[in-house]
Design a protein around this motif. Structure first.
Motif, PDB file in Angstrom:
ATOM      1  N   ASP A   1       0.832  -1.206   0.000  1.00  0.00           N
ATOM      2  CA  ASP A   1       0.000   0.000   0.000  1.00  0.00           C
ATOM      3  C   ASP A   1       0.868   1.257   0.000  1.00  0.00           C
ATOM      4  N   LEU A   2       1.920   1.258   0.804  1.00  0.00           N
ATOM      5  CA  LEU A   2       2.827   2.407   0.841  1.00  0.00           C
ATOM      6  C   LEU A   2       3.571   2.560  -0.478  1.00  0.00           C
ATOM      7  N   SER A   3       4.046   1.445  -1.018  1.00  0.00           N
ATOM      8  CA  SER A   3       4.844   1.518  -2.241  1.00  0.00           C
ATOM      9  C   SER A   3       4.019   2.005  -3.420  1.00  0.00           C
ATOM     10  N   ALA A   4       2.729   1.658  -3.475  1.00  0.00           N
ATOM     11  CA  ALA A   4       1.886   2.073  -4.600  1.00  0.00           C
ATOM     12  C   ALA A   4       1.678   3.577  -4.628  1.00  0.00           C
TER      13      ALA A   4
ATOM     14  N   ALA B   1      11.726  -8.629   6.109  1.00  0.00           N
ATOM     15  CA  ALA B   1      11.788  -8.779   4.653  1.00  0.00           C
ATOM     16  C   ALA B   1      11.410  -7.492   3.928  1.00  0.00           C
ATOM     17  N   PHE B   2      10.400  -6.787   4.410  1.00  0.00           N
ATOM     18  CA  PHE B   2       9.890  -5.609   3.712  1.00  0.00           C
ATOM     19  C   PHE B   2      10.470  -4.297   4.234  1.00  0.00           C
ATOM     20  N   GLY B   3      11.428  -4.368   5.133  1.00  0.00           N
ATOM     21  CA  GLY B   3      12.035  -3.143   5.651  1.00  0.00           C
ATOM     22  C   GLY B   3      11.023  -2.266   6.344  1.00  0.00           C
TER      23      GLY B   3
ATOM     24  N   GLN C   1      15.764  -7.847  -3.157  1.00  0.00           N
ATOM     25  CA  GLN C   1      14.842  -7.993  -4.288  1.00  0.00           C
ATOM     26  C   GLN C   1      13.500  -7.341  -3.992  1.00  0.00           C
ATOM     27  N   LEU C   2      12.987  -7.552  -2.791  1.00  0.00           N
ATOM     28  CA  LEU C   2      11.713  -6.940  -2.412  1.00  0.00           C
ATOM     29  C   LEU C   2      11.826  -5.425  -2.397  1.00  0.00           C
ATOM     30  N   ALA C   3      12.957  -4.901  -1.941  1.00  0.00           N
ATOM     31  CA  ALA C   3      13.141  -3.447  -1.909  1.00  0.00           C
ATOM     32  C   ALA C   3      13.092  -2.861  -3.316  1.00  0.00           C
ATOM     33  N   ALA C   4      13.682  -3.571  -4.288  1.00  0.00           N
ATOM     34  CA  ALA C   4      13.645  -3.083  -5.668  1.00  0.00           C
ATOM     35  C   ALA C   4      12.220  -3.054  -6.197  1.00  0.00           C
ATOM     36  N   MET C   5      11.439  -4.080  -5.901  1.00  0.00           N
ATOM     37  CA  MET C   5      10.042  -4.106  -6.342  1.00  0.00           C
ATOM     38  C   MET C   5       9.238  -2.997  -5.659  1.00  0.00           C
ATOM     39  N   LEU C   6       9.443  -2.846  -4.345  1.00  0.00           N
ATOM     40  CA  LEU C   6       8.671  -1.859  -3.597  1.00  0.00           C
ATOM     41  C   LEU C   6       9.048  -0.428  -3.976  1.00  0.00           C
TER      42      LEU C   6
ATOM     43  N   CYS D   1      -7.115 -13.490  -8.348  1.00  0.00           N
ATOM     44  CA  CYS D   1      -6.450 -13.852  -7.101  1.00  0.00           C
ATOM     45  C   CYS D   1      -5.736 -12.647  -6.493  1.00  0.00           C
ATOM     46  N   PHE D   2      -5.230 -12.838  -5.272  1.00  0.00           N
ATOM     47  CA  PHE D   2      -4.258 -11.905  -4.710  1.00  0.00           C
ATOM     48  C   PHE D   2      -2.899 -12.364  -5.211  1.00  0.00           C
ATOM     49  N   PRO D   3      -2.185 -11.539  -6.020  1.00  0.00           N
ATOM     50  CA  PRO D   3      -1.041 -12.052  -6.779  1.00  0.00           C
ATOM     51  C   PRO D   3       0.322 -11.911  -6.112  1.00  0.00           C
ATOM     52  N   GLY D   4       0.404 -11.701  -4.804  1.00  0.00           N
ATOM     53  CA  GLY D   4       1.700 -11.545  -4.163  1.00  0.00           C
ATOM     54  C   GLY D   4       2.216 -10.138  -4.350  1.00  0.00           C
ATOM     55  N   PHE D   5       2.940  -9.883  -5.428  1.00  0.00           N
ATOM     56  CA  PHE D   5       3.317  -8.512  -5.758  1.00  0.00           C
ATOM     57  C   PHE D   5       2.850  -8.191  -7.162  1.00  0.00           C
ATOM     58  N   ALA D   6       1.994  -7.194  -7.276  1.00  0.00           N
ATOM     59  CA  ALA D   6       1.574  -6.674  -8.573  1.00  0.00           C
ATOM     60  C   ALA D   6       1.031  -5.276  -8.357  1.00  0.00           C
ATOM     61  N   VAL D   7       1.336  -4.391  -9.278  1.00  0.00           N
ATOM     62  CA  VAL D   7       0.832  -3.023  -9.215  1.00  0.00           C
ATOM     63  C   VAL D   7       0.359  -2.629 -10.600  1.00  0.00           C
ATOM     64  N   VAL D   8      -0.764  -1.910 -10.658  1.00  0.00           N
ATOM     65  CA  VAL D   8      -1.253  -1.369 -11.922  1.00  0.00           C
ATOM     66  C   VAL D   8      -0.992   0.129 -11.920  1.00  0.00           C
ATOM     67  N   SER D   9      -0.709   0.664 -13.094  1.00  0.00           N
ATOM     68  CA  SER D   9      -0.433   2.093 -13.212  1.00  0.00           C
ATOM     69  C   SER D   9      -1.050   2.628 -14.493  1.00  0.00           C
ATOM     70  N   ALA D  10      -1.177   3.947 -14.553  1.00  0.00           N
ATOM     71  CA  ALA D  10      -1.727   4.594 -15.747  1.00  0.00           C
ATOM     72  C   ALA D  10      -0.953   5.875 -16.009  1.00  0.00           C
TER      73      ALA D  10
END
Length: 471
Positions: free
Chosen positions: A248-251, A284-286, A354-359, A414-423
């Motif tokens: 939620d924060l990363s989005a 894991a998520f800092g 790896q998680l930090a790069a995604m977030l 489903c809940f996909p673990g890590f996924a974000v949509v953008s526009a």
């Protein structure tokens, strides 16, 4: 491939040779008189029943109707994914059948074809069974080619008329049965508009999972995990509480600073299991735990409040018509044991780096609008972004990145673990994820899916939450 779905309406035919009963529908298969109590049942066909079904087809479509020369078999009969349903009576005699087969199984695009039946009642049973079986197979689109005189009958069974076409050299109508799985998944958010009416500020953050704290650059968010999950799978629930908070924060383009948790459980051992997952997720998520509250001797519960910083946060409401929609997702991992088709787990096998790069992907890219994919599913989340932006959306289904081991219907819901949509603007990306442009925000409301043949189908007819456009 010729594709013909023929429903045979009208009363049961009189016993006799094909064509000897002028009152019966073309292609109907004569059968003995049945009592009203002896209802046929529809089953998936055995090898012997498939042979009987093919004989009925040949009589109806080759001998009686002359739609095919010699035989009516095609590639769908050889496809191992093709499902054959047959209606059988108490003695085991096959009274009719229908095929359900993929046009593109990867995308959940299926067809119904080659239906024969002794009468309209059995035909309706087979059509309804075919629709249900297609849904079970993961169909998001289910088509049929219908003779014009039978369009009204199909409409009474819930089918939609699309347009006239030609099949097997004869006039037909393309019809489609509405598959509602995407809408049903997004509907979990539908009560929010009325429940929260007058409670939330009508600002640009309406519909976001986090909000800026007034007068600061602090972003705050809160998530509660489903109590049944906390009760049944406490350590995984603790991990997920931190996962969804970090996302939620990363989005919103925020850099996480910490979290507070509220935990409840029947005893100390249960709470300890929940906190084991919280500890692992915090590392894991800092997202260090700064404080919280603990209840013992109560029903299982977990909520996590996240705090981050973003001088210029990214809203879900920043999209405009014409903006490209992108999906950034981690396709590694697999279904969490016990949650097949509902929760994809890629994050528990990732390193903190790896998680930090995604977030950090949204923060680095700075698109016009962004939202992490929630339990409303990928399509439902795009719908929420579009709702907050005051737009609709068209999604190109073939462009959506998907793990090879997940069906398309499961992946979209489903809940996909890590996924974000953008526009709009640059699309978020990281070395661990796959990013693809998969649609466009539109001035026309609603959510549509565009298929490889150019057809558009409706995914959502209304805004997912009812919160409306953010100001």
């Amino acid at each position: 491939m010729n594709d013909l779905l023929e429903l045979l309406s009208g009363p049961a035919p009189r016993v006799g040779a094909a064509g000897s009963s002028p009152g019966r529908s073309r292609g109907a298969v004569p059968s003995p008189r049945r009592s009203a109590a002896a209802q046929p049942v529809v089953v998936e066909a055995s090898a012997a029943q498939r042979a009987a079904y093919r004989a009925l087809r040949r009589r109806a479509f080759v001998e009686d109707q002359g739609l095919f020369a010699g035989h009516d078999e095609d590639a769908a009969d050889l496809d191992p994914l093709t499902i054959v349903l047959v209606a059988v009576d108490l003695s085991g005699d096959v009274l009719g059948g229908v095929r359900v087969h993929p046009e593109d199984a990867r995308l959940g695009w299926w067809r119904g074809s080659r239906l024969v039946a002794a009468d309209g009642r059995i035909g309706a049973q087979l059509v309804q069974a075919a629709c249900a079986r297609a849904a079970t197979a993961g169909a998001l689109r289910f088509d049929a080619h219908v003779q014009p005189r039978l369009v009204k009958f199909f409409a009474r069974l819930g089918w939609e008329r699309i347009r006239p076409i030609e099949a097997a050299g004869a006039p037909h109508v393309l019809m489609r049965f509405p598959m509602t799985r995407l809408a049903d998944t997004a509907a979990v958010k539908a009560p929010l508009g009325s429940l929260l009416h007058g409670l939330l500020p009508q600002d640009r953050w309406l519909g976001d999972d986090g909000v800026p704290v007034p007068g600061t650059d602090v972003i705050a968010c809160v998530d509660a995990i489903v109590p049944a999950m906390v009760e049944r799978d406490p350590e995984w629930a603790g991990w997920c509480g931190m996962l969804v908070t970090a996302h939620d924060l990363s989005a919103m383009g925020a850099e996480a600073t910490g979290a507070l948790d509220t935990v409840g459980g029947r005893d100390a051992a249960h709470v300890e299991a929940i906190l084991d997952g919280v500890r692992a997720g915090a590392e894991a998520f800092g997202l260090p735990i700064l404080g919280g509250h603990t209840h013992l001797g109560v029903p299982a519960a977990l909520s996590v409040t996240g705090l981050g910083r973003a001088p210029d946060p990214i809203p879900a409401s920043g999209g405009t018509p014409g903006d490209a929609i992108s999906v950034c997702a981690d396709l590694t991992g697999g279904w969490r044991p016990g949650y097949t088709g509902r929760q994809w787990d890629s994050t528990s096998s990732r390193t903190r780096e790896q998680l930090a790069a995604m977030l950090g992907a949204v923060r680095a890219a700075r698109p016009h609008a962004a939202k992490d994919v929630s339990m409303a599913g990928l399509v439902g989340t795009i719908g929420m972004l579009a709702e907050a932006s005051g737009t609709g959306a068209t999604i190109d289904v073939a462009a959506i990145p998907k793990p090879s081991s997940a069906t398309f219907a499961d992946w979209l819901t489903c809940f996909p673990g890590f996924a974000v949509v953008s526009a709009g603007g640059p699309a978020p990306t990281s070395p661990e994820t796959v990013t693809a442009r998969c649609g466009t925000l539109t001035a026309e409301p609603g959510m549509r899916l565009r298929w490889p043949d150019g057809e558009l189908t409706t995914a959502l007819t209304s805004a997912p939450t009812g919160l409306g456009r953010a100001c």
